[in-house]
Scaffold this motif. Structure first.
Motif, PDB file in Angstrom:
ATOM      1  N   ALA A  41      35.855  44.032  37.758  1.00  0.00           N
ATOM      2  CA  ALA A  41      35.454  43.775  39.145  1.00  0.00           C
ATOM      3  C   ALA A  41      35.439  42.298  39.511  1.00  0.00           C
ATOM      4  CB  ALA A  41      34.097  44.413  39.440  1.00  0.00           C
ATOM      5  N   GLN A  42      36.321  41.514  38.926  1.00  0.00           N
ATOM      6  CA  GLN A  42      36.354  40.085  39.224  1.00  0.00           C
ATOM      7  C   GLN A  42      37.534  39.678  40.098  1.00  0.00           C
ATOM      8  OE1 GLN A  42      33.816  37.803  38.279  1.00  0.00           O
ATOM      9  NE2 GLN A  42      32.913  39.816  38.002  1.00  0.00           N
ATOM     10  N   CYS A  43      38.705  40.257  39.878  1.00  0.00           N
ATOM     11  CA  CYS A  43      39.888  39.755  40.566  1.00  0.00           C
ATOM     12  C   CYS A  43      40.088  40.351  41.956  1.00  0.00           C
ATOM     13  CB  CYS A  43      41.137  39.968  39.716  1.00  0.00           C
ATOM     14  SG  CYS A  43      41.740  41.661  39.653  1.00  0.00           S
ATOM     15  N   GLY A  44      39.673  41.580  42.192  1.00  0.00           N
ATOM     16  CA  GLY A  44      39.776  42.189  43.510  1.00  0.00           C
ATOM     17  C   GLY A  44      41.055  42.952  43.796  1.00  0.00           C
ATOM     18  N   ALA A  45      41.970  43.048  42.850  1.00  0.00           N
ATOM     19  CA  ALA A  45      43.208  43.796  43.090  1.00  0.00           C
ATOM     20  C   ALA A  45      42.929  45.265  43.388  1.00  0.00           C
ATOM     21  CB  ALA A  45      44.146  43.676  41.893  1.00  0.00           C
ATOM     22  N   CYS A  46      41.788  45.743  42.942  1.00  0.00           N
ATOM     23  CA  CYS A  46      41.420  47.157  43.081  1.00  0.00           C
ATOM     24  C   CYS A  46      40.550  47.430  44.299  1.00  0.00           C
ATOM     25  CB  CYS A  46      40.668  47.602  41.825  1.00  0.00           C
ATOM     26  SG  CYS A  46      39.073  46.755  41.650  1.00  0.00           S
ATOM     27  N   THR A  47      40.442  46.487  45.228  1.00  0.00           N
ATOM     28  CA  THR A  47      39.523  46.613  46.354  1.00  0.00           C
ATOM     29  C   THR A  47      39.895  47.764  47.280  1.00  0.00           C
ATOM     30  OG1 THR A  47      39.068  44.243  46.269  1.00  0.00           O
ATOM     31  CG2 THR A  47      38.469  45.384  48.300  1.00  0.00           C
ATOM     32  N   VAL A  48      38.896  48.596  47.556  1.00  0.00           N
ATOM     33  CA  VAL A  48      38.987  49.670  48.545  1.00  0.00           C
ATOM     34  C   VAL A  48      37.760  49.528  49.444  1.00  0.00           C
ATOM     35  CG1 VAL A  48      40.231  51.240  46.998  1.00  0.00           C
ATOM     36  CG2 VAL A  48      37.740  51.353  47.112  1.00  0.00           C
ATOM     37  N   HIS A  49      37.705  50.312  50.492  1.00  0.00           N
ATOM     38  CA  HIS A  49      36.504  50.343  51.325  1.00  0.00           C
ATOM     39  C   HIS A  49      35.689  51.567  50.940  1.00  0.00           C
ATOM     40  CE1 HIS A  49      38.558  47.970  54.814  1.00  0.00           C
ATOM     41  NE2 HIS A  49      38.437  47.266  53.711  1.00  0.00           N
ATOM     42  N   LEU A  50      34.418  51.387  50.775  1.00  0.00           N
ATOM     43  CA  LEU A  50      33.475  52.487  50.560  1.00  0.00           C
ATOM     44  C   LEU A  50      32.467  52.380  51.688  1.00  0.00           C
ATOM     45  CD1 LEU A  50      32.705  54.839  48.707  1.00  0.00           C
ATOM     46  CD2 LEU A  50      31.282  53.234  47.411  1.00  0.00           C
ATOM     47  N   ASP A  51      32.569  53.312  52.628  1.00  0.00           N
ATOM     48  CA  ASP A  51      31.772  53.257  53.855  1.00  0.00           C
ATOM     49  C   ASP A  51      31.917  51.907  54.545  1.00  0.00           C
ATOM     50  OD1 ASP A  51      30.906  55.878  53.695  1.00  0.00           O
ATOM     51  OD2 ASP A  51      29.054  55.371  52.645  1.00  0.00           O
TER      52      ASP A  51
END
Length: 158
Positions: A41-51
């Motif tokens: 959870a450091q780089c942000g390549a996996c960012t999605v929106h949760l609510d």
């Protein structure tokens, strides 16, 4: 068996409770726009929106997500790829290799949803995703263009 609301659709998935949401999205749902980068959870390549909140899905276990929560991936950001950020990314040629860009877009979209006219300091303080190619100046310019604030040229092409 778990039910998730992904991009406006309720889907059933079968995975262990400790399976990161990222792997459910990519492997079970076939949405490969969300990327694996660091796994912590450091780089942000996996960012999605949760609510509506930018969330790093690589460290979020499936058990922490309920059917009532709305998950939006890069595939669900805009059905026609016409989100103002996506248009700005194309107009300013923001990505270089592009690997981190879906996460960047999702982080930026969450910021603009919460703060439609962010300052440069707001952008730099909120969009903390890592880009190995160093396209930070273009990312900043893209967010500013999408927000209609200080739509400067991207400057250094790094």
């Amino acid at each position: 068996m778990a039910k998730l609301n992904v991009n406006g659709r309720v889907v059933e998935v079968q995975a262990e409770d400790d399976t990161p949401l990222l792997w459910v999205i990519r492997e079970q749902l076939g949405m490969t726009g969300t990327k694996y980068g660091c796994g912590v959870a450091q780089c942000g390549a996996c960012t999605v929106h949760l609510d509506g909140v930018a969330t790093r899905s690589c460290a979020l276990p499936l058990s922490a997500v309920t059917e009532a929560q709305k998950i939006v991936t890069i595939e669900g950001l805009s059905p026609n790829n016409d989100h103002p950020l996506q248009k700005a990314w194309v107009a300013l040629d923001v990505p270089q290799c592009g690997y981190c860009q879906s996460g960047m877009l999702m982080a930026a979209a969450a910021l603009l949803a919460e703060n439609p006219k962010p300052s440069e300091a707001d952008i730099r303080g909120t969009v903390t995703n890592i880009c190995r190619c160093g396209t930070y100046n273009r990312v900043l310019a893209g967010i500013q263009q999408a927000a209609g604030t200080n739509a400067t040229s991207p400057g250094a092409r790094g």
